[in-house]
Design a protein around this motif. Structure first.
Motif, PDB file in Angstrom:
ATOM      1  N   GLY A  26       1.812  13.664 -28.984  1.00  0.00           N
ATOM      2  CA  GLY A  26       1.442  12.264 -29.124  1.00  0.00           C
ATOM      3  C   GLY A  26       2.299  11.321 -28.322  1.00  0.00           C
ATOM      4  O   GLY A  26       2.084  10.102 -28.354  1.00  0.00           O
ATOM      5  N   VAL A  27       3.313  11.826 -27.604  1.00  0.00           N
ATOM      6  CA  VAL A  27       4.180  10.950 -26.819  1.00  0.00           C
ATOM      7  C   VAL A  27       3.336  10.215 -25.777  1.00  0.00           C
ATOM      8  O   VAL A  27       2.420  10.791 -25.190  1.00  0.00           O
ATOM      9  CB  VAL A  27       5.304  11.781 -26.156  1.00  0.00           C
ATOM     10  N   PRO A  28       3.590   8.925 -25.559  1.00  0.00           N
ATOM     11  CA  PRO A  28       2.710   8.151 -24.665  1.00  0.00           C
ATOM     12  C   PRO A  28       2.602   8.720 -23.261  1.00  0.00           C
ATOM     13  O   PRO A  28       1.497   8.903 -22.748  1.00  0.00           O
ATOM     14  CB  PRO A  28       3.369   6.767 -24.659  1.00  0.00           C
ATOM     15  N   GLY A  29       3.739   8.962 -22.613  1.00  0.00           N
ATOM     16  CA  GLY A  29       3.709   9.461 -21.243  1.00  0.00           C
ATOM     17  C   GLY A  29       4.657  10.622 -21.052  1.00  0.00           C
ATOM     18  O   GLY A  29       5.766  10.634 -21.591  1.00  0.00           O
ATOM     19  N   GLY A  43      -1.147   0.679 -20.068  1.00  0.00           N
ATOM     20  CA  GLY A  43      -2.352   1.487 -19.999  1.00  0.00           C
ATOM     21  C   GLY A  43      -2.533   2.221 -18.692  1.00  0.00           C
ATOM     22  O   GLY A  43      -3.518   2.938 -18.505  1.00  0.00           O
ATOM     23  N   SER A  44      -1.582   2.053 -17.760  1.00  0.00           N
ATOM     24  CA  SER A  44      -1.682   2.758 -16.481  1.00  0.00           C
ATOM     25  C   SER A  44      -1.390   4.240 -16.687  1.00  0.00           C
ATOM     26  O   SER A  44      -0.480   4.596 -17.450  1.00  0.00           O
ATOM     27  CB  SER A  44      -0.692   2.172 -15.467  1.00  0.00           C
ATOM     28  N   PRO A  45      -2.109   5.107 -16.013  1.00  0.00           N
ATOM     29  CA  PRO A  45      -1.874   6.540 -16.202  1.00  0.00           C
ATOM     30  C   PRO A  45      -0.511   6.949 -15.666  1.00  0.00           C
ATOM     31  O   PRO A  45      -0.038   6.439 -14.641  1.00  0.00           O
ATOM     32  CB  PRO A  45      -3.005   7.190 -15.393  1.00  0.00           C
ATOM     33  N   VAL A  46       0.130   7.866 -16.381  1.00  0.00           N
ATOM     34  CA  VAL A  46       1.397   8.436 -15.923  1.00  0.00           C
ATOM     35  C   VAL A  46       1.092   9.580 -14.970  1.00  0.00           C
ATOM     36  O   VAL A  46       0.282  10.461 -15.280  1.00  0.00           O
ATOM     37  CB  VAL A  46       2.236   8.939 -17.117  1.00  0.00           C
ATOM     38  N   THR A  47       1.732   9.567 -13.806  1.00  0.00           N
ATOM     39  CA  THR A  47       1.552  10.606 -12.789  1.00  0.00           C
ATOM     40  C   THR A  47       2.914  11.178 -12.413  1.00  0.00           C
ATOM     41  O   THR A  47       3.958  10.754 -12.950  1.00  0.00           O
ATOM     42  CB  THR A  47       0.872  10.042 -11.536  1.00  0.00           C
ATOM     43  N   ALA A  48       2.910  12.110 -11.490  1.00  0.00           N
ATOM     44  CA  ALA A  48       4.170  12.665 -10.999  1.00  0.00           C
ATOM     45  C   ALA A  48       4.989  11.624 -10.259  1.00  0.00           C
ATOM     46  O   ALA A  48       6.190  11.816 -10.028  1.00  0.00           O
ATOM     47  CB  ALA A  48       3.896  13.860 -10.081  1.00  0.00           C
ATOM     48  N   GLY A  65      13.271  25.809 -10.737  1.00  0.00           N
ATOM     49  CA  GLY A  65      13.805  24.564 -11.253  1.00  0.00           C
ATOM     50  C   GLY A  65      12.745  23.849 -12.072  1.00  0.00           C
ATOM     51  O   GLY A  65      11.550  23.967 -11.792  1.00  0.00           O
ATOM     52  N   ILE A  66      13.174  23.142 -13.103  1.00  0.00           N
ATOM     53  CA  ILE A  66      12.251  22.432 -13.999  1.00  0.00           C
ATOM     54  C   ILE A  66      12.853  21.077 -14.346  1.00  0.00           C
ATOM     55  O   ILE A  66      14.055  20.969 -14.600  1.00  0.00           O
ATOM     56  CB  ILE A  66      12.005  23.222 -15.302  1.00  0.00           C
ATOM     57  N   ALA A  67      12.035  20.049 -14.357  1.00  0.00           N
ATOM     58  CA  ALA A  67      12.436  18.739 -14.873  1.00  0.00           C
ATOM     59  C   ALA A  67      11.285  18.172 -15.687  1.00  0.00           C
ATOM     60  O   ALA A  67      10.119  18.325 -15.307  1.00  0.00           O
ATOM     61  CB  ALA A  67      12.810  17.790 -13.744  1.00  0.00           C
ATOM     62  N   VAL A  68      11.622  17.536 -16.789  1.00  0.00           N
ATOM     63  CA  VAL A  68      10.629  16.911 -17.664  1.00  0.00           C
ATOM     64  C   VAL A  68      11.124  15.510 -18.014  1.00  0.00           C
ATOM     65  O   VAL A  68      12.297  15.321 -18.354  1.00  0.00           O
ATOM     66  CB  VAL A  68      10.406  17.719 -18.961  1.00  0.00           C
ATOM     67  N   LEU A  69      10.238  14.528 -17.919  1.00  0.00           N
ATOM     68  CA  LEU A  69      10.565  13.130 -18.214  1.00  0.00           C
ATOM     69  C   LEU A  69       9.533  12.583 -19.194  1.00  0.00           C
ATOM     70  O   LEU A  69       8.352  12.948 -19.140  1.00  0.00           O
ATOM     71  CB  LEU A  69      10.531  12.274 -16.940  1.00  0.00           C
ATOM     72  N   THR A  70       9.978  11.682 -20.062  1.00  0.00           N
ATOM     73  CA  THR A  70       9.032  11.020 -20.962  1.00  0.00           C
ATOM     74  C   THR A  70       9.478   9.594 -21.227  1.00  0.00           C
ATOM     75  O   THR A  70      10.673   9.289 -21.172  1.00  0.00           O
ATOM     76  CB  THR A  70       8.891  11.788 -22.290  1.00  0.00           C
ATOM     77  N   ASN A  71       8.515   8.716 -21.504  1.00  0.00           N
ATOM     78  CA  ASN A  71       8.811   7.312 -21.782  1.00  0.00           C
ATOM     79  C   ASN A  71       8.704   7.014 -23.276  1.00  0.00           C
ATOM     80  O   ASN A  71       8.383   5.898 -23.675  1.00  0.00           O
ATOM     81  CB  ASN A  71       7.872   6.388 -21.000  1.00  0.00           C
ATOM     82  N   GLY A  72       9.012   8.011 -24.098  1.00  0.00           N
ATOM     83  CA  GLY A  72       8.995   7.809 -25.545  1.00  0.00           C
ATOM     84  C   GLY A  72      10.089   8.597 -26.217  1.00  0.00           C
ATOM     85  O   GLY A  72      10.367   9.738 -25.837  1.00  0.00           O
TER      86      GLY A  72
END
Length: 486
Positions: A59-62, A85-90, A337-344
């Motif tokens: 359920g995290v927004p982005g 409301g803008s879509p989150v992209t790479a 390599g792995i990276a993960v980002l979220t805005n919540g």
């Protein structure tokens, strides 16, 4: 002692508090070594399916992520939306918080290899403005700042005062009345001050602002065009915090720009370029020996220079600020390599979950099924509502409770009253409790009101309910006829 309904509820409150505050700690994704036969490489489709399912379940927004292998990007994508409301992209910028420390360490290593910083020289010789009341400050080396064995700790500096700094010069000046927790080089302690001082050293040694130096010597050579340290250069997606499963847009608190501990804003696509470089396949910002030094533990702790290290050879760093989380991971042996980002941000860390699943995919394993936080959210909401209801019932029944105390021992009555104040005591001590549970990290109230808002609200209601019942019972006891005292 008989357990009252409110006592039983308090037990549930404390259990939920333990779960919530433990989620504030920064931890690494566990991993085990791959077998002798190389696993099948994960396909972009498999990675995309896993991340899409996880985003929906959490359920995290982005959410955005990148997986690299040697000099190739296997998959980079975004899921969800920002507050507009803008879509989150790479290519959606987000704050990566303490993942910044790896970039700061790289900046210092670049200058060390340029001959402008002595990595094993004393910091105060190269940054004379660093002064503390503790004379041991003159023993700290630059390397000890980067491997966090300097003796600086959240418990020995005034974190709240440092948060009021208006510039990096002001930040360093505010350390003048602080001390070290241990002798330099003897103990590992995770502390943001190490990297904010290191960033100031970068400025002095280079003659540039920290952000400008990163732009010229790190972001530019790697092609990280969507990265910066100031939001007037690159604006990050708006952040959210979770309140019982509802995601609420909230502004990130302001602090001075270019922090060396948590200031970088970047994208999943740019992190892919960074990970390729950190696995030895990029433009070589530092020499192979410098890269190896960054990824080698100090010997005092398992922290290298801006990277946590694991026995299986993997390296990682995670980070969180008020409304963002991020994590990076590399396996030099396999080149992944792995990276993960979220805005919540919430009580659980979806970036950690995503990392675990993506690591499994790189090793030819099936990741754990994506799971949401609804049971925890519902449990905390139920605890809050239950606290309020029990408080109302307790206040209404206070006269009858006082009547039943007639003839009872005073100590027994006192114990039944003391328990009612316990939720308030836990609430008051919550910052200290969070510090204890996270191994010494400081969590002032503003942080708790972002990262652990549901738990704080639940405790607040439990505390108010307990105090209301306590006050009503004491008033009812005092109103009893004189001859009926216990």
């Amino acid at each position: 002692m008989e357990r009252t309904p409110l006592t039983r509820h308090l037990t549930a409150v404390l259990l939920a508090l333990g779960i919530a505050t433990a989620g504030l700690a920064t931890t690494a994704a566990g991993a085990h070594a791959a077998g002798p036969n190389p696993p099948a490489a994960p396909t972009p489709e498999a990675i995309d399916t896993y991340l899409a399912d996880l985003h929906q379940a959490s359920g995290v927004p982005g959410l955005s992520a990148v997986v690299t292998h040697d000099d190739q990007v296997v998959h980079a994508a975004g899921y969800g939306h920002d507050a507009n409301g803008s879509p989150v992209t790479a290519d959606t910028p987000m704050r990566i918080a303490s993942v910044t420390k790896s970039f700061t360490a790289t900046a210092v290593l670049i200058l060390a290899e340029d001959g402008r910083i002595d990595l094993d020289g004393r910091v105060t010789d190269q940054l004379p403005e660093l002064r503390m009341v503790d004379p041991r400050v003159d023993e700290i080396t630059v390397r000890q700042l980067l491997d966090q064995t300097s003796g600086l700790a959240d418990t020995s500096v005034d974190v709240a005062d440092l948060a009021e700094a208006t510039s990096r010069t002001d930040y360093v000046a505010r350390l003048h009345d602080d001390t070290l927790a241990t002798d330099p080089g003897t103990t590992y302690a995770y502390c943001n001050v190490n990297f904010d001082v290191a960033a100031r050293l970068v400025e002095v040694a280079s003659g540039q602002s920290f952000g400008d130096f990163l732009a010229e010597r790190v972001f530019g050579p790697l092609g990280m065009s969507g990265s910066a340290t100031r939001d007037d250069v690159v604006r990050p997606a708006d952040g959210y915090t979770s309140l019982f499963g509802w995601w609420i847009p909230r502004e990130e608190p302001r602090w001075f720009d270019d922090t060396g501990s948590a200031g970088v804003i970047t994208t999943a696509a740019d992190m892919g370029r960074w990970l390729i470089d950190q696995t030895g396949h990029g433009p070589a910002l530092v020499s192979p020996a410098g890269l190896e030094a960054m990824h080698t533990p100090s010997g005092v702790g398992d922290y290298g220079l801006g990277w946590h290290t694991e026995d299986d050879g993997t390296r990682w760093h995670s980070g969180f600020v008020m409304t963002y989380r991020a994590v990076e991971w590399i396996d030099p042996a396999t080149g992944y390599g792995i990276a993960v980002l979220t805005n919540g941000t919430g009580l659980t860390d979806v970036t950690r979950t995503a990392l675990d699943g993506l690591i499994a995919l790189t090793r030819g394993e099936d990741p754990e099924p994506a799971a949401g936080t609804r049971p925890l959210d519902l449990g905390l909401a139920a605890a809050l509502l239950g606290s309020g209801a029990l408080g109302v019932v307790g206040v209404r029944r206070a006269p009858r409770w006082a009547t039943r105390r007639v003839g009872r021992a005073r100590w027994a009555t006192g114990l039944r009253l003391v328990w009612l104040a316990l939720p308030a005591l836990v609430l008051v001590l919550l910052p200290a409790l969070a510090t204890f549970l996270t191994g010494g990290r400081t969590f002032p109230w503003p942080s708790l009101l972002y990262l652990g808002l549901p738990a704080v609200l639940m405790l607040l209601v439990a505390a108010l309910a307990g105090l209301a019942v306590l006050g009503s019972r004491l008033r009812a006891l005092l109103r009893r006829p004189v001859g009926s005292a216990a």
